[in-house]
Design a protein around this motif. Structure first.
Motif, PDB file in Angstrom:
ATOM      1  N   THR A   1       0.816  -1.208   0.000  1.00  0.00           N
ATOM      2  CA  THR A   1       0.000   0.000   0.000  1.00  0.00           C
ATOM      3  C   THR A   1       0.853   1.264   0.000  1.00  0.00           C
ATOM      4  O   THR A   1       1.954   1.298   0.549  1.00  0.00           O
ATOM      5  CB  THR A   1      -0.936   0.019   1.213  1.00  0.00           C
ATOM      6  OG1 THR A   1      -0.155  -0.085   2.414  1.00  0.00           O
ATOM      7  CG2 THR A   1      -1.915  -1.137   1.154  1.00  0.00           C
ATOM      8  N   LEU A   2       0.290   2.308  -0.597  1.00  0.00           N
ATOM      9  CA  LEU A   2       0.886   3.639  -0.523  1.00  0.00           C
ATOM     10  C   LEU A   2       0.472   4.344   0.752  1.00  0.00           C
ATOM     11  O   LEU A   2       1.189   5.208   1.262  1.00  0.00           O
ATOM     12  CB  LEU A   2       0.437   4.487  -1.719  1.00  0.00           C
ATOM     13  CG  LEU A   2       0.866   4.029  -3.108  1.00  0.00           C
ATOM     14  CD1 LEU A   2       0.236   4.933  -4.161  1.00  0.00           C
ATOM     15  CD2 LEU A   2       2.380   4.058  -3.243  1.00  0.00           C
ATOM     16  N   TRP A   3      -0.721   3.981   1.238  1.00  0.00           N
ATOM     17  CA  TRP A   3      -1.279   4.645   2.425  1.00  0.00           C
ATOM     18  C   TRP A   3      -2.208   3.681   3.129  1.00  0.00           C
ATOM     19  O   TRP A   3      -2.914   2.893   2.491  1.00  0.00           O
ATOM     20  CB  TRP A   3      -2.042   5.907   1.993  1.00  0.00           C
ATOM     21  CG  TRP A   3      -2.797   6.573   3.103  1.00  0.00           C
ATOM     22  CD1 TRP A   3      -2.312   7.470   3.998  1.00  0.00           C
ATOM     23  CD2 TRP A   3      -4.165   6.355   3.457  1.00  0.00           C
ATOM     24  NE1 TRP A   3      -3.298   7.824   4.890  1.00  0.00           N
ATOM     25  CE2 TRP A   3      -4.449   7.166   4.564  1.00  0.00           C
ATOM     26  CE3 TRP A   3      -5.189   5.556   2.927  1.00  0.00           C
ATOM     27  CZ2 TRP A   3      -5.707   7.199   5.176  1.00  0.00           C
ATOM     28  CZ3 TRP A   3      -6.436   5.583   3.529  1.00  0.00           C
ATOM     29  CH2 TRP A   3      -6.690   6.401   4.637  1.00  0.00           C
ATOM     30  N   ARG A   4      -2.187   3.712   4.468  1.00  0.00           N
ATOM     31  CA  ARG A   4      -3.125   2.932   5.293  1.00  0.00           C
ATOM     32  C   ARG A   4      -3.765   3.865   6.289  1.00  0.00           C
ATOM     33  O   ARG A   4      -3.121   4.753   6.866  1.00  0.00           O
ATOM     34  CB  ARG A   4      -2.388   1.812   6.040  1.00  0.00           C
ATOM     35  CG  ARG A   4      -1.810   0.742   5.170  1.00  0.00           C
ATOM     36  CD  ARG A   4      -2.840  -0.239   4.637  1.00  0.00           C
ATOM     37  NE  ARG A   4      -3.365  -1.092   5.671  1.00  0.00           N
ATOM     38  CZ  ARG A   4      -2.901  -2.315   5.929  1.00  0.00           C
ATOM     39  NH1 ARG A   4      -1.884  -2.802   5.242  1.00  0.00           N
ATOM     40  NH2 ARG A   4      -3.459  -3.056   6.868  1.00  0.00           N
ATOM     41  N   SER A   5      -5.045   3.654   6.513  1.00  0.00           N
ATOM     42  CA  SER A   5      -5.788   4.515   7.426  1.00  0.00           C
ATOM     43  C   SER A   5      -5.327   4.327   8.869  1.00  0.00           C
ATOM     44  O   SER A   5      -5.020   3.206   9.296  1.00  0.00           O
ATOM     45  CB  SER A   5      -7.287   4.201   7.317  1.00  0.00           C
ATOM     46  OG  SER A   5      -8.014   4.936   8.267  1.00  0.00           O
ATOM     47  N   HIS A  10       0.879  -4.923 -10.708  1.00  0.00           N
ATOM     48  CA  HIS A  10       2.017  -4.991 -11.621  1.00  0.00           C
ATOM     49  C   HIS A  10       2.997  -3.853 -11.402  1.00  0.00           C
ATOM     50  O   HIS A  10       4.106  -3.877 -11.938  1.00  0.00           O
ATOM     51  CB  HIS A  10       1.538  -4.991 -13.072  1.00  0.00           C
ATOM     52  CG  HIS A  10       0.872  -3.713 -13.495  1.00  0.00           C
ATOM     53  ND1 HIS A  10      -0.443  -3.431 -13.215  1.00  0.00           N
ATOM     54  CD2 HIS A  10       1.339  -2.637 -14.176  1.00  0.00           C
ATOM     55  CE1 HIS A  10      -0.763  -2.245 -13.705  1.00  0.00           C
ATOM     56  NE2 HIS A  10       0.301  -1.735 -14.287  1.00  0.00           N
ATOM     57  N   GLN A  11       2.616  -2.856 -10.589  1.00  0.00           N
ATOM     58  CA  GLN A  11       3.491  -1.718 -10.323  1.00  0.00           C
ATOM     59  C   GLN A  11       4.256  -1.839  -9.009  1.00  0.00           C
ATOM     60  O   GLN A  11       5.091  -0.993  -8.714  1.00  0.00           O
ATOM     61  CB  GLN A  11       2.660  -0.422 -10.270  1.00  0.00           C
ATOM     62  CG  GLN A  11       1.898  -0.095 -11.549  1.00  0.00           C
ATOM     63  CD  GLN A  11       0.874   0.996 -11.320  1.00  0.00           C
ATOM     64  OE1 GLN A  11      -0.304   0.749 -11.147  1.00  0.00           O
ATOM     65  NE2 GLN A  11       1.335   2.221 -11.298  1.00  0.00           N
ATOM     66  N   TRP A  12       3.998  -2.873  -8.222  1.00  0.00           N
ATOM     67  CA  TRP A  12       4.545  -2.909  -6.870  1.00  0.00           C
ATOM     68  C   TRP A  12       6.066  -2.997  -6.845  1.00  0.00           C
ATOM     69  O   TRP A  12       6.712  -2.283  -6.083  1.00  0.00           O
ATOM     70  CB  TRP A  12       3.935  -4.076  -6.092  1.00  0.00           C
ATOM     71  CG  TRP A  12       2.475  -3.869  -5.769  1.00  0.00           C
ATOM     72  CD1 TRP A  12       1.750  -2.719  -5.945  1.00  0.00           C
ATOM     73  CD2 TRP A  12       1.568  -4.837  -5.237  1.00  0.00           C
ATOM     74  NE1 TRP A  12       0.449  -2.910  -5.557  1.00  0.00           N
ATOM     75  CE2 TRP A  12       0.297  -4.202  -5.106  1.00  0.00           C
ATOM     76  CE3 TRP A  12       1.676  -6.158  -4.850  1.00  0.00           C
ATOM     77  CZ2 TRP A  12      -0.823  -4.856  -4.606  1.00  0.00           C
ATOM     78  CZ3 TRP A  12       0.560  -6.807  -4.355  1.00  0.00           C
ATOM     79  CH2 TRP A  12      -0.670  -6.170  -4.230  1.00  0.00           C
ATOM     80  N   ALA A  13       6.642  -3.866  -7.635  1.00  0.00           N
ATOM     81  CA  ALA A  13       8.101  -4.029  -7.602  1.00  0.00           C
ATOM     82  C   ALA A  13       8.802  -2.930  -8.392  1.00  0.00           C
ATOM     83  O   ALA A  13       9.827  -2.402  -7.972  1.00  0.00           O
ATOM     84  CB  ALA A  13       8.500  -5.402  -8.141  1.00  0.00           C
TER      85      ALA A  13
END
Length: 548
Positions: free
Chosen positions: A316-320, A448-451
């Motif tokens: 994740t880019l952000w978590r609440s 597909h963008q994570w790595a």
């Protein structure tokens, strides 16, 4: 074999060249008129010919002596032969082979699964041999080296025909302009192959142009073919079969002079997510048998058992920072839709100060700017869910140790997560939501963008805004042919049928589902977000209208 200094030097140099090999290797017709082993012996001084007649080294020369590497200009260089006076008495023989191999025509891509090329010791003597790096070896779970060589030969013929006979540079330039200008629906799917073709076409033009003005037409043709072989060896799966892919249909439309409107309409129809790379007919019995055999050989049966992904499956880019409301705080309205029990009850976050700021108007912003400026300090984010939106669900393998079947899933960095949506923006109620403000639990880029965000350019970049309580009432498969590794392409009809016949496990309100924003895909309306900062401060409202 003798043990003179020249031979020791030759053995060392050959071993070094093989050990340092990192590029593709190609076969030639260097021995079409006379075997290289015989040529080697014949070029030696008479007094050395008997001593250097060796069956083991002859086998090495027959297998590896005619191989070449090809540089970016198309020039071929013998793999193991380079004239050097340090070879002493053997220098004439090495020079003769180097000259013959350098002048030979390239005939194919060389592939070999062995870690050692040649036999270093035999019969009490040392022979021509060397170990090669793992990156050079052909290790494939399905195709043998022989099968792959045959496929690459077909790729060469297809690519050569497309670039030298069927499509002009102008056709390729027009296609590239349309794709780069985002004029075509889901054009990013084939932008990579268009750029690859344009770059190769430029190299081919250079091979026939001013750069090689002094060379003969035959030499120019050899350079062009060498460049094509080099491209074939390194091409991603499917790039070389131009006529049988979407780039070919686009080039065909351009070549016959269709106007833009007709080109765009035809491209949109063919790129429809319901049909693109997806078989429309049921698989044949033969394809099902092939699929069973292939999946058994690859040991990947469990990879096709899929479930809805949860937050723990995501990068994740952000978590609440805030726990979302429990599922029990919703009830059904008179029309059957879920409705918050506390709808309309003012919270502390809806204080006059916060309302005054929100009422001042949302700041229109791109996703990329929101990511850079607002996410790092956000404790809580709310999304205004409209009546229809681009809803997506992330799914993954039930078995975390299942074989890798997805393009971006690797043994050294597991990532079997994929996604699905529906063809038209569905209603919020179909994803268990009502129109209104809802808490986000996380924000994630597409799997597909994570790595590496740029690694799979043929897949559309995107971000999923995971909405608390969001889950689909109508399922999808989440494992489409365009996601699969190349070895599964021959059985894609059977895989498609298999996934349609199976249900996804693990569906509940903790699933990773929500609204997505994707590059080049215009949302039905700007996504409205309330971003609540950590510490002091009030919520800011943003309207995200595009990717960048």
């Amino acid at each position: 074999m003798g043990a003179d200094a020249g031979y020791d030097t030759l053995l060392a140099r050959v071993s070094e060249r093989l050990a340092g090999l990192r590029d593709a290797v190609f076969t030639t017709d260097a021995d079409v008129d006379w075997s290289l082993a015989d040529r080697f012996v014949a070029a030696l001084p008479a007094e050395l010919q008997q001593e250097y007649t060796c069956a083991t080294c002859a086998r090495f020369i027959a297998e590896f002596g005619g191989l070449v590497t090809i540089d970016a200009s198309g020039a071929a260089t013998p793999l193991v032969w380079a004239p050097d006076p340090a070879y002493e008495g053997l220098a004439p023989a090495v020079a003769a082979l180097a000259e013959r191999v350098a002048a030979a025509a390239v005939t194919g891509v060389y592939l070999n699964p062995a870690a050692q090329w040649g036999r270093a010791e035999h019969g009490g003597f040392r022979h021509l041999a060397g170990a090669v790096d793992a990156s050079v070896r052909h290790v494939h779970p399905v195709d043998s080296a022989h099968q792959r060589r045959a496929e690459l030969a077909k790729d060469f013929a297809s690519l050569r025909r497309a670039l030298l006979d069927e499509y002009s540079s102008d056709h390729i330039d027009v296609a590239l302009g349309l794709l780069r200008g985002e004029k075509l629906f889901r054009g990013e799917k084939i932008l990579g192959v268009a750029e690859w073709l344009a770059d190769l076409d430029q190299r081919l033009r250079e091979a026939a142009g001013k750069r090689y003005r002094t060379t003969t037409k035959r030499r120019q043709a050899e350079l062009r073919d060498n460049l094509l072989w080099r491209a074939v060896a390194a091409a991603p799966p499917g790039f070389c079969r131009v006529r049988s892919t979407m780039i070919g249909t686009l080039l065909d439309d351009i070549a016959v002079g269709k106007p833009y409107a007709a080109v765009e309409r035809a491209f949109r129809q063919k790129m429809d997510p319901l049909s693109y790379q997806r078989p429309q007919a049921k698989p044949s019995r033969g394809n099902l048998r092939d699929a069973e055999a292939l999946i058994a050989k690859l040991g990947s049966a469990s990879a096709f058992d899929r479930r809805f992904a949860r937050l723990d499956d995501l990068e994740t880019l952000w978590r609440s920072d805030v726990e979302p409301p429990a599922a029990s705080t919703t009830s059904a309205s008179s029309d059957g839709r879920a409705q918050s029990v506390f709808a309309g009850v003012e919270s502390r976050d809806d204080s006059p100060k916060a309302r005054a700021l929100v009422g001042a108007g949302a700041q229109t912003i791109t996703w990329e700017k929101l990511r850079r400026t607002a996410l790092a300090d956000a404790a809580r984010i709310e999304l205004w869910v409209p009546t229809t939106a681009h809803f997506y669900a992330f799914v993954t393998a039930v078995d975390p140790d299942a074989a890798c079947v997805v393009q971006w899933d690797r043994e050294d960095r597991r990532n079997p997560v994929t996604w699905y949506t529906h063809s038209a923006p569905p209603a919020a109620v179909d994803w268990s939501l009502t129109s209104g403000w809802h808490d986000l639990t996380a924000i994630s880029l597409f799997p597909h963008q994570w790595a590496d965000e740029a690694a799979f350019a043929h897949q559309t970049p995107g971000a999923l805004l995971v909405v608390a309580g969001c889950w689909p009432k109508r399922e999808g498969t989440g494992l489409f042919p365009e996601f699969l590794r190349a070895e599964y392409r021959p059985i894609r009809a059977s895989v498609e049928a298999l996934m349609r016949a199976r249900e996804l496990a693990g569906r509940d309100q903790a699933s990773a589902c929500g609204v997505a924003l994707r590059a080049g895909v215009q949302p039905p309306q700007p996504l409205r977000l309330r971003v609540h900062p950590r510490g002091r401060g009030v919520a800011r409202e943003y309207a995200v209208d595009r990717w960048d």
